[in-house]
Design a protein around this motif. Structure first.
Motif, mmCIF file in Angstrom:
data_model
loop_
_atom_site.group_PDB
_atom_site.id
_atom_site.type_symbol
_atom_site.label_atom_id
_atom_site.label_comp_id
_atom_site.label_asym_id
_atom_site.label_seq_id
_atom_site.Cartn_x
_atom_site.Cartn_y
_atom_site.Cartn_z
ATOM 1 N N TYR A 409 7.028 3.904 9.539
ATOM 2 C CA TYR A 409 5.885 4.761 8.832
ATOM 3 C C TYR A 409 6.164 5.049 7.215
ATOM 4 C CZ TYR A 409 2.332 8.662 8.435
ATOM 5 O OH TYR A 409 1.263 9.105 8.224
ATOM 6 N N LEU A 410 5.054 4.600 6.350
ATOM 7 C CA LEU A 410 5.189 4.693 5.012
ATOM 8 C C LEU A 410 4.031 5.376 4.557
ATOM 9 C CD1 LEU A 410 7.089 2.298 5.517
ATOM 10 C CD2 LEU A 410 6.494 1.224 3.338
ATOM 11 N N GLU A 411 4.217 6.572 3.763
ATOM 12 C CA GLU A 411 3.118 7.512 3.138
ATOM 13 C C GLU A 411 3.538 7.687 1.561
ATOM 14 O OE1 GLU A 411 0.910 11.582 4.240
ATOM 15 O OE2 GLU A 411 2.798 11.148 5.394
ATOM 16 N N ASP A 412 2.587 7.698 1.026
ATOM 17 C CA ASP A 412 2.599 8.405 -0.361
ATOM 18 C C ASP A 412 3.493 7.406 -0.992
ATOM 19 O OD1 ASP A 412 0.880 10.341 0.306
ATOM 20 O OD2 ASP A 412 2.310 11.754 0.398
ATOM 21 N N ILE A 413 3.314 6.159 -1.174
ATOM 22 C CA ILE A 413 4.256 5.166 -1.821
ATOM 23 C C ILE A 413 3.410 4.621 -3.200
ATOM 24 C CG2 ILE A 413 5.760 3.049 -1.517
ATOM 25 C CD1 ILE A 413 6.540 5.376 0.210
ATOM 26 N N GLU A 414 3.951 4.686 -4.370
ATOM 27 C CA GLU A 414 3.404 4.118 -5.492
ATOM 28 C C GLU A 414 4.065 2.963 -5.973
ATOM 29 O OE1 GLU A 414 0.380 4.853 -6.795
ATOM 30 O OE2 GLU A 414 0.065 6.374 -5.234
ATOM 31 N N VAL A 415 3.770 1.722 -6.209
ATOM 32 C CA VAL A 415 4.209 0.713 -6.613
ATOM 33 C C VAL A 415 3.669 0.048 -7.723
ATOM 34 C CG1 VAL A 415 5.335 -1.596 -6.016
ATOM 35 C CG2 VAL A 415 5.244 0.110 -4.213
ATOM 36 N N LYS A 439 0.114 4.709 4.869
ATOM 37 C CA LYS A 439 -0.842 5.747 4.476
ATOM 38 C C LYS A 439 -0.405 5.951 3.037
ATOM 39 C CE LYS A 439 -2.231 10.595 5.754
ATOM 40 N NZ LYS A 439 -1.945 11.702 6.654
ATOM 41 N N ASN A 440 -1.692 5.966 2.078
ATOM 42 C CA ASN A 440 -1.689 6.446 0.686
ATOM 43 C C ASN A 440 -0.664 5.381 0.189
ATOM 44 O OD1 ASN A 440 -2.618 7.707 -1.359
ATOM 45 N ND2 ASN A 440 -1.123 9.127 -1.395
ATOM 46 N N VAL A 441 -0.515 4.176 0.395
ATOM 47 C CA VAL A 441 0.282 3.292 -0.017
ATOM 48 C C VAL A 441 -0.307 2.619 -0.914
ATOM 49 C CG1 VAL A 441 1.919 1.278 0.393
ATOM 50 C CG2 VAL A 441 1.899 3.336 1.771
ATOM 51 N N HIS A 442 0.065 2.346 -2.491
ATOM 52 C CA HIS A 442 -0.764 1.612 -3.391
ATOM 53 C C HIS A 442 0.423 0.746 -4.040
ATOM 54 C CE1 HIS A 442 -3.986 4.304 -2.669
ATOM 55 N NE2 HIS A 442 -3.166 5.443 -2.787
ATOM 56 N N ILE A 443 0.112 -0.445 -4.093
ATOM 57 C CA ILE A 443 0.972 -1.653 -4.679
ATOM 58 C C ILE A 443 0.445 -2.626 -5.583
ATOM 59 C CG2 ILE A 443 2.326 -3.631 -3.997
ATOM 60 C CD1 ILE A 443 2.795 -2.482 -1.112
ATOM 61 N N LYS A 444 0.719 -2.524 -6.737
ATOM 62 C CA LYS A 444 0.325 -3.340 -7.739
ATOM 63 C C LYS A 444 1.191 -4.820 -7.938
ATOM 64 C CE LYS A 444 -1.465 0.943 -10.327
ATOM 65 N NZ LYS A 444 -1.243 1.529 -11.505
ATOM 66 N N GLY A 445 0.567 -5.682 -8.562
ATOM 67 C CA GLY A 445 1.263 -6.745 -8.772
ATOM 68 C C GLY A 445 2.141 -7.807 -7.940
ATOM 69 N N PRO A 457 -1.256 -5.363 14.743
ATOM 70 C CA PRO A 457 -1.842 -4.900 13.568
ATOM 71 C C PRO A 457 -1.365 -3.778 13.008
ATOM 72 C CG PRO A 457 -3.408 -5.644 15.258
ATOM 73 C CD PRO A 457 -2.364 -5.380 16.049
ATOM 74 N N ILE A 458 -1.430 -3.865 11.283
ATOM 75 C CA ILE A 458 -0.668 -2.761 10.881
ATOM 76 C C ILE A 458 -1.996 -1.627 10.612
ATOM 77 C CG2 ILE A 458 0.000 -1.830 8.356
ATOM 78 C CD1 ILE A 458 1.469 -4.678 7.814
ATOM 79 N N ASN A 459 -1.350 -0.317 10.647
ATOM 80 C CA ASN A 459 -2.195 0.823 10.574
ATOM 81 C C ASN A 459 -2.508 1.270 9.152
ATOM 82 O OD1 ASN A 459 -2.541 1.058 13.541
ATOM 83 N ND2 ASN A 459 -0.428 1.823 13.541
ATOM 84 N N PHE A 460 -3.495 1.035 8.543
ATOM 85 C CA PHE A 460 -3.714 1.256 7.156
ATOM 86 C C PHE A 460 -4.544 2.533 6.950
ATOM 87 C CE2 PHE A 460 -3.364 -3.347 6.883
ATOM 88 C CZ PHE A 460 -2.176 -3.417 6.046
#
Length: 470
Positions: A409-415, A439-445, A457-460
């Motif tokens: 479980y990954l939550e509130d991750i900023e990349v 949950k609330n994971v935001h990956i850029k680049g 299936p991943i739960n998004f």
């Protein structure tokens, strides 16, 4: 069942509704990280009597050249026999061989103290009961070692310098970049790792797995083996021969405010193995291998020992260089459960992955209940989350033990820079990875947003990769 329109009935319905609302509120406010807090509160952090044993008074000399092994040993023994206290290493440079801690002893380094560990391999003999890459054996003593002790600590603002480099310890890894010269002995020679791993397969007792002199298996830096109530606080480790902090078969371990700055081969920062109730906080990891790697034995050995590593909390740490920020594996045959990671910063062009799980069908094992929250990732090379059940297959690492991986479980991750992959999952068809949630994971680049094989299936939820919502 029917209800009559009575005052009692109306009161019953009101109370029932209130109960439903109350339970709903509880479900929303209770967090899995409440369990992490409960683990932290259960850990016994050792305390010590107010007695000081200064190593200078036992004959230690701070010239960086005199071997102070006997002076430090006498100070530790006196402290232990007196019921406990603090063995003080004052400011200055103190050369020593291995340090063996005893119950109720706090080894404290004053600011400006540097402990230099001997480069003479003979100083680390006789061999002791230790472990190498998930397999127990009799080998060179770890630089700081405690065996079946209770209430021990290393604290202070000083530095432990293992003095490993391209001329000492590191060449034994067999890599030219760490000083190995072709034709010189190294750990992959038949009398080293192949011999040890064959002993593992054949269940040879560890007392008969004699290595040390004539062999090339490097010692760990700080190894509490079978200990209870362990504290490492404030100190700095540098120039390690091998794994830096390796609590094995230990319970109630606190690592607080420690700095690991060591870029040698296999220089993992902290490797809890077969250990329970571990709290790692406020640390800086700048390492040549994984920053934190949670382990539980290699192959048959791990299955025989059968002690999962569990109840491990990592928080408020900074991960710089390393193969992975928080890793589970690859020596993982007894399993890992209940890992909590929160409020950490991971950022380096040399950091390969943020969260990593690595195993194969020789290791097998399980990983379950991994919760990661509020992580800031600047950049990683390969992936933010990597789950790999094919680790090391090019080195003949296939067997009959299918791993089990679930509840990640990954939550509130900023990349800011997700590297080659945002998410990389490679499970097994026989037992796919289960219940991965972002949950609330935001990956850029990320060059490739996701590569997922053999996984449910991943739960998004409120998650984006390269600006695309999932």
């Amino acid at each position: 069942m029917t209800y009559k329109n009575t005052s009692f009935t109306r009161l019953f319905l009101i109370l029932s509704l209130f109960g439903i609302l109350l339970n709903s509120c509880k479900e929303k406010t209770v967090s899995v990280f409440d369990e992490a807090d409960a683990i932290i509160n259960s850990i016994v952090v050792p305390t010590f009597p107010d007695k000081v044993f200064d190593i200078i008074e036992y004959g230690a000399i701070s010239d960086g050249e005199t071997n102070n092994s006997e002076a430090i040993k006498r100070a530790i023994e006196s402290c232990h026999q007196a019921g406990g206290g603090t063995v003080l290493i004052p400011a200055g440079k103190f050369l020593t061989g291995p340090i063996h801690l005893k119950s109720n002893v706090n080894l404290h380094l004053e600011e400006g103290a540097e402990v230099l560990f001997s480069k003479n391999k003979a100083d680390y003999l006789p061999v002791v009961h230790t472990s190498y890459e998930g397999v127990e054996l009799m080998n060179y003593s770890p630089l700081i070692y405690a065996y079946k002790q209770k209430n021990i600590a290393i604290t202070g603002k000083g530095t432990f310098n293992g003095q490993a480099d391209k001329t000492n310890w590191w060449p034994w890894c067999g890599a030219e970049r760490y000083g190995h010269i072709e034709g010189e002995p190294q750990q992959r020679d038949d009398h080293n790792l192949p011999r040890l791993r064959k002993m593992n397969e054949n269940a040879v007792p560890y007392t008969e797995r004699i290595f040390g002199a004539g062999h090339q298996l490097r010692p760990a830096f700080f190894q509490p083996f079978g200990c209870e109530n362990v504290l490492a606080q404030g100190v700095t480790f540098t120039n390690a021969p091998f794994w830096v902090m390796h609590p094995i078969k230990s319970t109630n371990v606190t690592v607080d405010g420690v700095t690991v700055s060591s870029h040698g081969p296999n220089n993992d920062g902290c490797d809890p193995e077969y250990s329970k109730n571990v709290h790692i906080k406020n640390c800086v990891f700048d390492t040549g291998d994984d920053c934190i790697a949670i382990k539980s034995g290699r192959n048959d050995e791990g299955r025989r020992v059968n002690i999962p590593s569990e109840n491990i909390v990592v928080e408020d740490c900074e991960m710089k260089d390393g193969h992975g920020g928080v890793v589970m594996g690859s020596e993982i045959s007894a399993g890992v459960r209940n890992v909590f990671v929160r409020n950490c910063r991971m950022d380096s062009p040399e950091l390969d992955r943020a969260i990593r799980i690595k195993t194969n069908t020789l290791r097998g094992g399980f990983v379950e209940n991994v919760y990661v929250k509020n992580i800031q990732v600047g950049q990683v090379k390969e992936a933010v989350l990597k789950i790999n059940t094919y680790y090391g297959i090019y080195d003949n690492q296939e067997g009959e033990h299918i791993p089990s991986i679930k509840n990640i479980y990954l939550e509130d991750i900023e990349v800011e820079n997700g590297g080659k992959y945002g998410i990389l999952i490679q499970g097994r068809e026989e037992n796919p990875v289960k219940n991965v949630t972002l949950k609330n994971v935001h990956i850029k680049g990320a060059a490739t947003p996701m590569l997922v094989e053999n996984s449910e299936p991943i739960n998004f939820e409120d998650t984006t990769i390269n600006g695309n919502k999932y």
